[in-house]
Design a protein around this motif. Structure first.
Motif, mmCIF file in Angstrom:
data_model
loop_
_atom_site.group_PDB
_atom_site.id
_atom_site.type_symbol
_atom_site.label_atom_id
_atom_site.label_comp_id
_atom_site.label_asym_id
_atom_site.label_seq_id
_atom_site.Cartn_x
_atom_site.Cartn_y
_atom_site.Cartn_z
ATOM 1 N N LYS A 248 0.814 -1.206 0.000
ATOM 2 C CA LYS A 248 0.000 0.000 0.000
ATOM 3 C C LYS A 248 0.855 1.266 0.000
ATOM 4 O O LYS A 248 0.457 2.290 -0.547
ATOM 5 C CB LYS A 248 -0.938 0.001 1.221
ATOM 6 C CG LYS A 248 -1.951 -1.125 1.193
ATOM 7 C CD LYS A 248 -2.924 -1.063 2.353
ATOM 8 C CE LYS A 248 -2.278 -1.375 3.697
ATOM 9 N NZ LYS A 248 -1.798 -2.765 3.820
ATOM 10 N N THR A 249 2.037 1.179 0.632
ATOM 11 C CA THR A 249 2.881 2.369 0.731
ATOM 12 C C THR A 249 3.265 2.902 -0.650
ATOM 13 O O THR A 249 3.274 4.115 -0.873
ATOM 14 C CB THR A 249 4.155 2.056 1.537
ATOM 15 O OG1 THR A 249 3.792 1.235 2.648
ATOM 16 C CG2 THR A 249 4.796 3.323 2.051
ATOM 17 N N ALA A 250 3.550 1.993 -1.561
ATOM 18 C CA ALA A 250 3.929 2.432 -2.904
ATOM 19 C C ALA A 250 2.768 3.179 -3.560
ATOM 20 O O ALA A 250 2.963 4.199 -4.226
ATOM 21 C CB ALA A 250 4.333 1.226 -3.750
ATOM 22 N N GLN B 158 8.732 4.299 9.926
ATOM 23 C CA GLN B 158 8.874 3.371 8.802
ATOM 24 C C GLN B 158 8.326 3.946 7.505
ATOM 25 O O GLN B 158 8.906 3.760 6.439
ATOM 26 C CB GLN B 158 8.193 2.045 9.120
ATOM 27 C CG GLN B 158 9.030 1.218 10.075
ATOM 28 C CD GLN B 158 8.461 -0.168 10.317
ATOM 29 O OE1 GLN B 158 7.420 -0.543 9.785
ATOM 30 N NE2 GLN B 158 9.152 -0.929 11.149
ATOM 31 N N HIS B 159 7.227 4.652 7.604
ATOM 32 C CA HIS B 159 6.693 5.310 6.407
ATOM 33 C C HIS B 159 7.691 6.329 5.865
ATOM 34 O O HIS B 159 7.900 6.437 4.664
ATOM 35 C CB HIS B 159 5.380 6.028 6.719
ATOM 36 C CG HIS B 159 4.187 5.129 6.658
ATOM 37 N ND1 HIS B 159 3.908 4.332 5.580
ATOM 38 C CD2 HIS B 159 3.188 4.905 7.541
ATOM 39 C CE1 HIS B 159 2.793 3.659 5.811
ATOM 40 N NE2 HIS B 159 2.340 3.982 6.997
ATOM 41 N N TYR B 160 8.273 7.062 6.795
ATOM 42 C CA TYR B 160 9.248 8.082 6.388
ATOM 43 C C TYR B 160 10.404 7.431 5.632
ATOM 44 O O TYR B 160 10.792 7.869 4.548
ATOM 45 C CB TYR B 160 9.746 8.815 7.632
ATOM 46 C CG TYR B 160 10.842 9.824 7.366
ATOM 47 C CD1 TYR B 160 10.547 11.054 6.771
ATOM 48 C CD2 TYR B 160 12.166 9.547 7.708
ATOM 49 C CE1 TYR B 160 11.547 11.987 6.524
ATOM 50 C CE2 TYR B 160 13.172 10.472 7.472
ATOM 51 C CZ TYR B 160 12.858 11.691 6.881
ATOM 52 O OH TYR B 160 13.847 12.601 6.629
ATOM 53 N N VAL C 25 -4.260 8.533 5.669
ATOM 54 C CA VAL C 25 -4.245 8.025 7.035
ATOM 55 C C VAL C 25 -4.098 6.515 7.003
ATOM 56 O O VAL C 25 -4.851 5.817 6.333
ATOM 57 C CB VAL C 25 -5.531 8.409 7.792
ATOM 58 C CG1 VAL C 25 -5.479 7.881 9.212
ATOM 59 C CG2 VAL C 25 -5.688 9.910 7.812
ATOM 60 N N ASP C 26 -3.096 6.030 7.715
ATOM 61 C CA ASP C 26 -2.849 4.606 7.776
ATOM 62 C C ASP C 26 -3.540 4.042 9.011
ATOM 63 O O ASP C 26 -3.396 4.581 10.104
ATOM 64 C CB ASP C 26 -1.330 4.363 7.852
ATOM 65 C CG ASP C 26 -0.967 2.930 7.484
ATOM 66 O OD1 ASP C 26 -1.818 2.224 6.907
ATOM 67 O OD2 ASP C 26 0.179 2.532 7.760
ATOM 68 N N GLU C 27 -4.279 2.975 8.857
ATOM 69 C CA GLU C 27 -4.948 2.306 9.980
ATOM 70 C C GLU C 27 -5.699 3.307 10.861
ATOM 71 O O GLU C 27 -5.499 3.391 12.069
ATOM 72 C CB GLU C 27 -3.936 1.512 10.816
ATOM 73 C CG GLU C 27 -3.124 0.491 10.029
ATOM 74 C CD GLU C 27 -3.971 -0.639 9.439
ATOM 75 O OE1 GLU C 27 -5.156 -0.739 9.785
ATOM 76 O OE2 GLU C 27 -3.445 -1.401 8.608
HETATM 77 MG MG MG Z 1 1.734 -0.382 5.699
#
Ligand code: MG
Ligand code: ADP
Length: 710
Positions: free
Chosen positions: A298-300, A328-330, A399-401
């Motif tokens: 999903k990050t990509a 981690q997203h960063y 927004v993640d989760e």
């Molecule tokens: Mg993720």
């Protein structure tokens, strides 16, 4: 004087101030509440089982108490009051016979029953049937009894308010019930063959037969789902009247970014990315959910969307529920934007401030917050939601989760989505991401206002996570296996459950913290002292401070611990590529989809990974569920199995969706959900303000005002 729906309950005949107070405890304050107070179950005296055919296999009901209630009709042969020798209990013992056989029926401490249960009299009895291993015979225990076949509604009770009392009160409301106004448009009732409201409510309280009762239940369940759906469709339709900035980025520009990525997109990543870009090319705010299993990438997709936004001059905020995840997203974004060093990416959490391309690590310390918040892509935790923080040109909020954020944080998020852009009356586009597999029906029922992008296909290079249910006697072998893994340099997660105890059918008592902590602490002690004294073990649970939790995770990530014993707090998408074993204790207590989330914590690197499920359960159903994890690797499929076998409770455990409470409907009722959603869409398409449907509009306003749906 005529009774109306809005009359206070205490002025009803048979209710004084004292009983009114007790009724209030059940949520009954006005007559309307009583009219819409539904029975919890029914005692059906119309379907009788011949005594010889009573279900004798009591084991099938184990673990599901209340399942073995049966009804018989027969004559009393004899009756006696007895005393048990030790417990000093008074037992009324009756032999009952029909044409097929006889059975012993007992009541406890009600000796007066003897005078009613005259030999030769005929009764219909409804009660629990159990096989007594002591006397080796089938016994019916404390049944309720009637003389004529009927269906008796049983209402939820409270101290001092019995079901029978409510029954009487409701019986006095027949005139009110028969003048109820039906808010459902006639076309809808006709199309879906629904009972009218008056019949439905009457049948629920005074059922004629089980078939009509089922039709009544269906109508009222439809109402619940329809109102929820209506709300979603209204929100969705209203969005078309809001403004957002349309992005102007061309497809070719986006392709350039996609080509720069270190991997080729999967088909689903590709499709989702284009759905998002298409949405953002419109000048109405996107409201989309990106739903993809752990590791589905999903990050990509988020990065592609972000790139499209900044190319047309907008800015992006990415929010994650924890510091570890934000970090981690960063880091992921840094990598994914590797070939675009001019794009500034910032990180803001309670403990970290960073911006890329603004100097080395030393520069980080000196960074002031404004520099971070000025980046084109700002990633962070709820630390971003402090007051006075404004984002100019905010075009996209990711927004993640989201369900992991608290209620207050979610409210602040809405502020973020409004405030900065209020000036020019533009709302940012909104992308929510979750790894919680939400079956289609549940999505339709609950999140109908969110458009959906699904990533079901995983990147090709993924290895299957080998999953095994470990029988109790094989525990030591599993420990040996784990020891070898650690010796080979790997790390291990151990998950212990939150313990929930059911006190009775209606009340679920949860002592999350006390028990949760105890079990993790105990397991931690056992593993660190007895089983793996040679390894470094850490523990993690919900009662620890966020900072403590983050520190432990950071240290575990850095390889300072071999084993991490944790509660389900670990479930959120943290990424420790070196971890290769996920071990789950008392696995039967978790939903399958949730276990699937846990095992998604391993197999993130190049190492073959394993998931071990421990459980002492002997329930065949529970074991079958655990076995299905061995062969099914698709989170969506597991979520569906959950929904079918355990209802949506597990899902809500993971979704924490607030007080979603269905009284009549069920989230697993796929067909009804589809009908209700289709009907709501039709109504809103025709008349978004509901002005043609005045009584529906009124009903909807009452629904909106009630707090039962967050
Ligand atoms: Mg993720
Ligand atoms: P999640 O959906 O759980 O957030 P991530 O976005 O963290 O998943 O992706 C998991 C891992 O898969 C990351 O290391 C990412 O770089 C990698 N990845 C993502 N998409 C692909 C792809 N199409 N091919 C190969 N690896 C991919």
């Amino acid at each position: 004087m005529e009774i109306t729906l809005e009359d206070k309950i205490q002025y009803l005949k048979g209710v004084g101030p004292k009983l009114a107070g007790k009724l209030h405890k059940l949520g009954i304050e006005v007559v309307r509440d009583l009219v819409f107070y539904w029975p919890r179950r029914y005692e059906d005296y119309t379907h009788v089982t011949p005594i010889a055919q009573l279900n004798r296999d009591v084991s099938w009901s184990n673990g599901e108490p209340g399942q073995n209630y049966q009804t018989i009709r027969g004559k009393i042969l004899g009756v006696a009051n007895k005393l048990t020798s030790r417990q000093r209990m008074r037992i009324t013992e009756v032999m009952v016979a029909d044409e097929t056989g006889t059975i012993k029926v007992v009541w406890f401490n009600q000796p007066f029953l003897k005078q009613y249960l005259k030999p030769g009299s005929e009764w219909i009895l409804h009660g629990k049937v159990a096989y007594s291993t002591f006397t080796q015979e089938l016994v019916m225990e404390s049944p309720s009894r009637v003389r004529q076949p009927m269906i008796v509604p049983i209402y939820p009770e409270t101290n001092g308010i019995s079901s029978g009392y409510i029954n009487k009160l409701v019986a006095g409301l027949k005139p009110v019930i028969s003048s109820l106004e039906d808010f459902l448009p006639v076309e809808i009732k006709a199309k879906y063959q629904l009972l009218d409201l008056v019949s439905a409510v009457s049948q629920i309280h005074f059922p004629k037969d089980m078939e009509t009762l089922e039709k009544a239940r269906e109508r009222l369940a439809f109402d619940e789902l329809f109102l929820i759906s209506l709300r979603a469709h209204i929100a969705k339709e209203n969005r078309n009247y809001q403004k957002a900035k349309a992005i102007t980025t061309s497809e070719d520009q986006v392709k350039g970014f996609v080509d720069s990525l270190p991997f080729e997109l999967t088909g689903d990543q590709h499709k989702s990315s284009w759905q998002i870009i298409k949405d953002m090319q419109r000048d109405v705010p996107m409201n989309r959910l990106l739903n993809g299993d752990v590791g589905s990438g999903k990050t990509a997709v988020a990065a592609i969307a972000s790139y499209a936004v900044i190319q047309s001059g907008g800015r992006v905020v990415v929010m994650a529920p924890t510091e570890v995840l934000a970090t981690q997203h960063y880091e992921s974004f840094q990598k994914l934007f590797g070939r675009f060093p001019k794009v500034s990416i910032g990180l803001l959490t309670a403990n970290f401030k960073r911006v890329n391309n603004l100097g080395g690590p030393d520069a980080e310390k000196k960074l002031d917050k404004d520099r971070v918040l000025g980046a084109q892509i700002v990633i962070g935790t709820h630390a971003l939601l402090q007051k006075n923080v404004e984002f100019e040109d905010l075009s996209l909020v990711i927004v993640d989760e989201q369900h992991r954020f608290g209620v207050a944080q979610r409210a602040a998020l809405t502020g973020l989505m409004g405030s900065s852009s209020d000036k020019d009356l533009h709302k940012p586009h909104f992308l929510s991401m979750t790894a919680t597999p939400i079956p289609r029906t549940l999505h339709l029922a609950l999140f109908g206002d969110l458009d959906l992008s699904l990533i079901q296909e995983k990147p090709k290079n993924r290895k299957e996570i080998k999953t095994r249910y470990v029988e109790p006697h094989n525990r030591d072998k599993a420990y040996e296996f784990i020891r070898k893994q650690i010796q080979a340099g790997r790390q291990v997660f151990v998950i212990c459950p939150l313990i929930e105890e059911k006190e009775d059918e209606d009340k679920v008592v949860t002592d999350l913290f006390g028990l949760d902590k105890k079990s993790v602490v105990k397991e931690y002690e056992r593993l660190s002292k007895e089983i793996f004294p040679e390894f470094r073990v850490a523990m993690l649970h919900g009662k620890m401070k966020p900072k403590e939790k983050d520190e432990i995770l950071v240290d575990y990530y850095a390889g300072k611990y071999h084993i991490l014993v944790s509660t389900s707090v670990i479930e959120v998408g943290i990424d420790v590529p070196n971890a290769s074993v996920m071990m789950i204790e008392d696995a039967e207590r978790f939903g399958l989809a949730q276990i699937h989330q846990f095992r998604g914590r391993v197999g993130r690197g190049e190492h073959q990974s394993f998931c071990f499920l421990f459980s002492n359960t002997r329930s065949p159903l529970a074991l079958r569920r655990l076995n299905s994890l061995e062969s099914v690797a698709d989170g969506f499929r597991l979520a569906e199995i959950d929904l079918e076998t355990r209802g949506p409770g597990d899902m809500f455990g993971t979704l924490q969706s607030g007080q979603i409470e269905l009284k009549m409907a069920s989230f697993s009722d796929r067909i009804l959900i589809e009908k209700a959603s289709e009907a709501a869409a039709r109504v809103i398409e025709e008349d978004r303000t509901l002005s043609q449907y005045s009584s529906l509009k009124q009903r909807f306003e009452v629904f909106e005002a009630s707090k039962h749906f967050e």
